[in-house]
Design an enzyme around this catalytic site. Sequence first.
Site, PDB file in Angstrom:
ATOM      1  N   ASN A   7      -6.364 -25.296  10.898  1.00 14.18           N
ATOM      2  CA  ASN A   7      -5.786 -27.034  10.643  1.00 14.18           C
ATOM      3  C   ASN A   7      -6.691 -27.151   9.305  1.00 14.18           C
ATOM      4  O   ASN A   7      -7.958 -27.093   9.144  1.00 14.18           O
ATOM      5  CB  ASN A   7      -6.376 -27.753  11.818  1.00 14.18           C
ATOM      6  CG  ASN A   7      -6.105 -29.226  11.447  1.00 14.18           C
ATOM      7  OD1 ASN A   7      -6.384 -29.660  10.317  1.00 14.18           O
ATOM      8  ND2 ASN A   7      -5.719 -30.037  12.515  1.00 14.18           N
ATOM      9  N   HIS A  10      -8.844 -31.032   6.649  1.00 16.70           N
ATOM     10  CA  HIS A  10     -10.059 -31.528   6.056  1.00 16.70           C
ATOM     11  C   HIS A  10     -10.293 -30.788   4.578  1.00 16.70           C
ATOM     12  O   HIS A  10     -10.947 -31.425   4.046  1.00 16.70           O
ATOM     13  CB  HIS A  10     -11.478 -31.473   6.808  1.00 16.70           C
ATOM     14  CG  HIS A  10     -11.239 -32.362   8.307  1.00 16.70           C
ATOM     15  ND1 HIS A  10     -10.851 -33.567   7.909  1.00 16.70           N
ATOM     16  CD2 HIS A  10     -10.991 -32.071   9.557  1.00 16.70           C
ATOM     17  CE1 HIS A  10     -10.581 -34.281   9.096  1.00 16.70           C
ATOM     18  NE2 HIS A  10     -10.477 -33.363  10.125  1.00 16.70           N
ATOM     19  N   HIS A  43      -1.819 -32.246  10.106  1.00 17.69           N
ATOM     20  CA  HIS A  43      -1.447 -33.576  10.687  1.00 17.69           C
ATOM     21  C   HIS A  43      -1.109 -34.535   9.588  1.00 17.69           C
ATOM     22  O   HIS A  43      -1.838 -35.026   8.879  1.00 17.69           O
ATOM     23  CB  HIS A  43      -2.729 -34.136  11.579  1.00 17.69           C
ATOM     24  CG  HIS A  43      -2.660 -35.244  12.381  1.00 17.69           C
ATOM     25  ND1 HIS A  43      -3.432 -35.786  13.326  1.00 17.69           N
ATOM     26  CD2 HIS A  43      -1.518 -36.020  12.564  1.00 17.69           C
ATOM     27  CE1 HIS A  43      -2.953 -36.912  13.977  1.00 17.69           C
ATOM     28  NE2 HIS A  43      -1.786 -36.940  13.436  1.00 17.69           N
ATOM     29  N   ARG A  45      -0.554 -38.057   9.192  1.00 15.90           N
ATOM     30  CA  ARG A  45      -0.983 -39.195   9.810  1.00 15.90           C
ATOM     31  C   ARG A  45      -0.162 -40.427   9.267  1.00 15.90           C
ATOM     32  O   ARG A  45       0.241 -40.428   8.047  1.00 15.90           O
ATOM     33  CB  ARG A  45      -2.318 -39.417   9.776  1.00 15.90           C
ATOM     34  CG  ARG A  45      -3.541 -38.541  10.519  1.00 15.90           C
ATOM     35  CD  ARG A  45      -4.678 -39.105  10.353  1.00 15.90           C
ATOM     36  NE  ARG A  45      -5.116 -39.987  11.357  1.00 15.90           N
ATOM     37  CZ  ARG A  45      -5.497 -39.827  12.838  1.00 15.90           C
ATOM     38  NH1 ARG A  45      -5.938 -38.984  12.966  1.00 15.90           N
ATOM     39  NH2 ARG A  45      -5.694 -40.914  13.410  1.00 15.90           N
ATOM     40  N   ARG A  49      -4.118 -40.141   5.403  1.00 16.36           N
ATOM     41  CA  ARG A  49      -5.444 -40.387   4.882  1.00 16.36           C
ATOM     42  C   ARG A  49      -6.067 -38.882   4.368  1.00 16.36           C
ATOM     43  O   ARG A  49      -6.938 -38.793   3.692  1.00 16.36           O
ATOM     44  CB  ARG A  49      -6.440 -40.786   5.990  1.00 16.36           C
ATOM     45  CG  ARG A  49      -6.545 -39.982   7.295  1.00 16.36           C
ATOM     46  CD  ARG A  49      -7.885 -40.385   8.086  1.00 16.36           C
ATOM     47  NE  ARG A  49      -7.094 -41.326   9.062  1.00 16.36           N
ATOM     48  CZ  ARG A  49      -7.753 -41.718  10.173  1.00 16.36           C
ATOM     49  NH1 ARG A  49      -8.677 -40.911  10.695  1.00 16.36           N
ATOM     50  NH2 ARG A  49      -7.395 -42.656  10.788  1.00 16.36           N
ATOM     51  N   GLU A  70       1.441 -31.503  13.078  1.00 13.02           N
ATOM     52  CA  GLU A  70       0.903 -32.491  13.891  1.00 13.02           C
ATOM     53  C   GLU A  70       1.436 -33.917  13.563  1.00 13.02           C
ATOM     54  O   GLU A  70       1.361 -34.141  12.439  1.00 13.02           O
ATOM     55  CB  GLU A  70      -0.719 -32.733  14.239  1.00 13.02           C
ATOM     56  CG  GLU A  70      -1.158 -31.351  14.971  1.00 13.02           C
ATOM     57  CD  GLU A  70      -2.725 -31.559  14.652  1.00 13.02           C
ATOM     58  OE1 GLU A  70      -3.454 -32.680  14.597  1.00 13.02           O
ATOM     59  OE2 GLU A  70      -3.412 -30.489  15.056  1.00 13.02           O
ATOM     60  N   THR A 101      -8.277 -37.471  16.534  1.00 10.88           N
ATOM     61  CA  THR A 101      -7.503 -37.763  17.562  1.00 10.88           C
ATOM     62  C   THR A 101      -8.221 -37.781  19.132  1.00 10.88           C
ATOM     63  O   THR A 101      -8.985 -36.660  19.459  1.00 10.88           O
ATOM     64  CB  THR A 101      -6.770 -36.610  17.792  1.00 10.88           C
ATOM     65  OG1 THR A 101      -5.661 -36.346  16.696  1.00 10.88           O
ATOM     66  CG2 THR A 101      -5.433 -36.914  18.963  1.00 10.88           C
ATOM     67  N   GLU A 151      -0.437 -28.354  24.169  1.00 11.32           N
ATOM     68  CA  GLU A 151      -1.995 -28.091  23.627  1.00 11.32           C
ATOM     69  C   GLU A 151      -2.739 -28.836  24.625  1.00 11.32           C
ATOM     70  O   GLU A 151      -2.759 -30.126  24.569  1.00 11.32           O
ATOM     71  CB  GLU A 151      -1.808 -28.268  22.334  1.00 11.32           C
ATOM     72  CG  GLU A 151      -3.194 -27.781  21.640  1.00 11.32           C
ATOM     73  CD  GLU A 151      -3.134 -27.943  20.107  1.00 11.32           C
ATOM     74  OE1 GLU A 151      -2.156 -27.599  19.556  1.00 11.32           O
ATOM     75  OE2 GLU A 151      -4.518 -28.104  19.708  1.00 11.32           O
ATOM     76  N   HIS A 186      -9.365 -28.654  19.833  1.00 13.07           N
ATOM     77  CA  HIS A 186     -10.175 -29.754  19.326  1.00 13.07           C
ATOM     78  C   HIS A 186     -11.472 -29.629  19.775  1.00 13.07           C
ATOM     79  O   HIS A 186     -12.011 -29.270  21.023  1.00 13.07           O
ATOM     80  CB  HIS A 186      -9.382 -30.894  20.185  1.00 13.07           C
ATOM     81  CG  HIS A 186     -10.076 -32.200  19.415  1.00 13.07           C
ATOM     82  ND1 HIS A 186     -11.094 -32.902  19.201  1.00 13.07           N
ATOM     83  CD2 HIS A 186      -9.224 -32.997  18.467  1.00 13.07           C
ATOM     84  CE1 HIS A 186     -11.344 -33.945  18.429  1.00 13.07           C
ATOM     85  NE2 HIS A 186      -9.994 -33.967  17.754  1.00 13.07           N
TER      86      HIS A 186
HETATM   87  N1  PXP Z   1      -5.227 -29.813  18.007  1.00 18.24           N
HETATM   88  C1  PXP Z   1      -4.917 -31.125  17.703  1.00 18.24           C
HETATM   89  C2  PXP Z   1      -3.650 -31.348  18.311  1.00 18.24           C
HETATM   90  C3  PXP Z   1      -5.650 -31.841  16.763  1.00 18.24           C
HETATM   91  O1  PXP Z   1      -5.160 -33.197  16.608  1.00 18.24           O
HETATM   92  C4  PXP Z   1      -6.605 -31.417  16.174  1.00 18.24           C
HETATM   93  C5  PXP Z   1      -7.479 -32.233  15.529  1.00 18.24           C
HETATM   94  O2  PXP Z   1      -6.659 -32.873  14.265  1.00 18.24           O
HETATM   95  C6  PXP Z   1      -7.151 -30.170  16.385  1.00 18.24           C
HETATM   96  C7  PXP Z   1      -6.284 -29.224  17.162  1.00 18.24           C
HETATM   97  C8  PXP Z   1      -8.083 -29.612  15.796  1.00 18.24           C
HETATM   98  O3  PXP Z   1      -9.453 -30.041  16.271  1.00 18.24           O
HETATM   99  P1  PXP Z   1     -10.820 -29.873  15.314  1.00 18.24           P
HETATM  100  O4  PXP Z   1     -10.612 -30.277  13.980  1.00 18.24           O
HETATM  101  O5  PXP Z   1     -11.965 -30.559  16.194  1.00 18.24           O
HETATM  102  O6  PXP Z   1     -10.926 -28.352  15.394  1.00 18.24           O
END
Ligand code: PXP
Length: 235
Positions: A7, A10, A43, A45, A49, A70, A101, A151, A186
């Site tokens: 992901n 960030h 994601h 959003r 952001r 996402e 999330t 998931e 997550h």
């Molecule tokens: N899976 C989903 C569905 C999420 O919303 C997120 C966070 O955006 C993640 C995985 C990844 O989580 P993390 O950034 O804490 O690794």
Amino acid sequence: MIRLGVNIDHVATVRNARGGEHPDPVAAALLAIEAGADGITAHLREDRRHIRDADIDRLKAAITKPLNLEMAATEEMVANAIRVRPHAACIVPERRAEVTTEGGLDAAGQIDALRPMVTALRAAGIRVSLFIDPDIRQLQAAASLRADIVELHTGAYAEGKPNELERLRNAAAATTGLGLECHAGHGLTYANVQAVAAFPEVVELNIGHFIIGQAIMDGLTTVVHCFRTLIAEAR
Ligand code: PXP
């Protein structure tokens, strides 16, 4: 082999802090793929952001591995997904004020609202994933909605809440009988990923925050060395 989805949200968070183009989440996605990522997650959003619409379009055009988009369960996002056609759409709960999330989607409580969205996404050839807590009611709702994937939200486990690993294990085990592909994510880190990766039903992990944070730690030495060389050479 279990798949790793990276992901890159960030990277966009850092870029947006200065409003310019650097660091570019698409360039980061390409590096992650070169390093062995099996897919890229982003994601989009509601408040944009971090990831923006243009990032999603560029990602779709640039990456050679599956894009997992996402998104919240809104008509705007469903229309977006149908336009972009990612490999998969992962429906997540989204509250404006949250930092990330928090908790899984209440698929069981929103089954009527979700049904037309899941149907429309699947009809467009997009695999549908629901980001849910490891709870049998939510799994049954996902199966009844004909989602392709669940998931499992690993956030409570990552926070060290008691019995969460057991809940995840039981939920993962239940996916097979319900005809659901099992992903998880997550809050996963070097310290906690292996217990989840060991579940035989889990075929994909999606990890973001720790990867991007650790990449700063692993990359800082290289970048400082590079600046030392550049400024020394200038004299
Ligand atoms: N899976 C989903 C569905 C999420 O919303 C997120 C966070 O955006 C993640 C995985 C990844 O989580 P993390 O950034 O804490 O690794």
